[in-house]
Motif scaffolding. Structure first.
Motif, mmCIF file in Angstrom:
data_model
loop_
_atom_site.group_PDB
_atom_site.id
_atom_site.type_symbol
_atom_site.label_atom_id
_atom_site.label_comp_id
_atom_site.label_asym_id
_atom_site.label_seq_id
_atom_site.Cartn_x
_atom_site.Cartn_y
_atom_site.Cartn_z
ATOM 1 N N ASP A 1 -10.068 0.666 2.163
ATOM 2 C CA ASP A 1 -9.672 -0.336 2.875
ATOM 3 C C ASP A 1 -10.672 -0.609 4.086
ATOM 4 O O ASP A 1 -10.470 0.160 5.158
ATOM 5 C CB ASP A 1 -8.261 -0.280 3.537
ATOM 6 C CG ASP A 1 -7.193 -0.486 2.163
ATOM 7 O OD1 ASP A 1 -7.822 -0.820 1.446
ATOM 8 O OD2 ASP A 1 -6.061 0.148 2.405
ATOM 9 N N HIS B 1 -4.691 4.177 -1.272
ATOM 10 C CA HIS B 1 -5.562 3.551 -0.264
ATOM 11 C C HIS B 1 -5.713 4.413 1.042
ATOM 12 O O HIS B 1 -5.037 5.441 1.104
ATOM 13 C CB HIS B 1 -4.321 2.389 0.505
ATOM 14 C CG HIS B 1 -4.246 1.365 -0.458
ATOM 15 N ND1 HIS B 1 -4.791 0.096 -0.510
ATOM 16 C CD2 HIS B 1 -3.178 1.338 -1.360
ATOM 17 C CE1 HIS B 1 -4.274 -0.558 -1.320
ATOM 18 N NE2 HIS B 1 -3.259 0.102 -2.035
ATOM 19 N N LYS C 1 0.958 -1.185 0.162
ATOM 20 C CA LYS C 1 0.019 -0.140 -0.064
ATOM 21 C C LYS C 1 1.149 1.429 0.099
ATOM 22 O O LYS C 1 1.059 1.910 0.942
ATOM 23 C CB LYS C 1 -1.022 0.289 1.018
ATOM 24 C CG LYS C 1 -1.777 -1.211 1.158
ATOM 25 C CD LYS C 1 -2.646 -1.289 2.440
ATOM 26 C CE LYS C 1 -3.470 -2.371 2.400
ATOM 27 N NZ LYS C 1 -4.563 -2.486 3.639
#
Length: 126
Positions: free
Chosen positions: A117, A82, A5
């Motif tokens: 996420d 992310h 990420k």
């Protein structure tokens, strides 16, 4: 060592200001930022003396999206940027939830590839 990420969105909110940063986790540097602290953004808002609203959050996200496009990072080098939604929401109080979603939605609407996420095991690939 390469981090999966690599690019992450970090949000900082207070009663008066909203700041959004995209951080490169490989070296810990901020690759793009936008904030209501900046005079050019602050002067275009009518937030009053104490609070900024979802409209301000949307404007911050639009400026951040433009800056990411200039850097060629709107897609996070095809990996996406992310956002840990639960972490962002739990850090903010109830009043700021709309601001968090305003930033996320505005970035998406402006062509930034975000990977939300929402779970601890969310490892989506774009």
């Amino acid at each position: 060592m390469t981090v999966l990420k690599r690019y992450v969105l970090r949000l900082f909110m207070s009663l008066k200001y909203i700041t959004a940063n995209v951080v490169d986790r490989n070296n810990g540097s901020i690759v793009a930022t936008a904030s209501t602290v900046e005079h050019s953004i602050n002067n275009s808002l009518q937030c009053g003396s104490r609070t900024c609203n979802a409209k301000a959050a949307t404007l911050v996200a639009e400026v951040l999206a433009m800056r990411l496009k200039v850097e060629g990072l709107e897609s996070g080098q095809q990996r996406g940027i992310h956002v840990d939604v639960n972490k962002a929401l739990e850090k903010k109080d109830f009043k700021n939830c709309t601001k968090v979603w305003a930033v996320i939605n505005s970035l998406k609407n402006n062509g930034v590839k975000l990977i939300l996420d929402e779970d601890n095991d969310a490892s989506q690939s774009g």
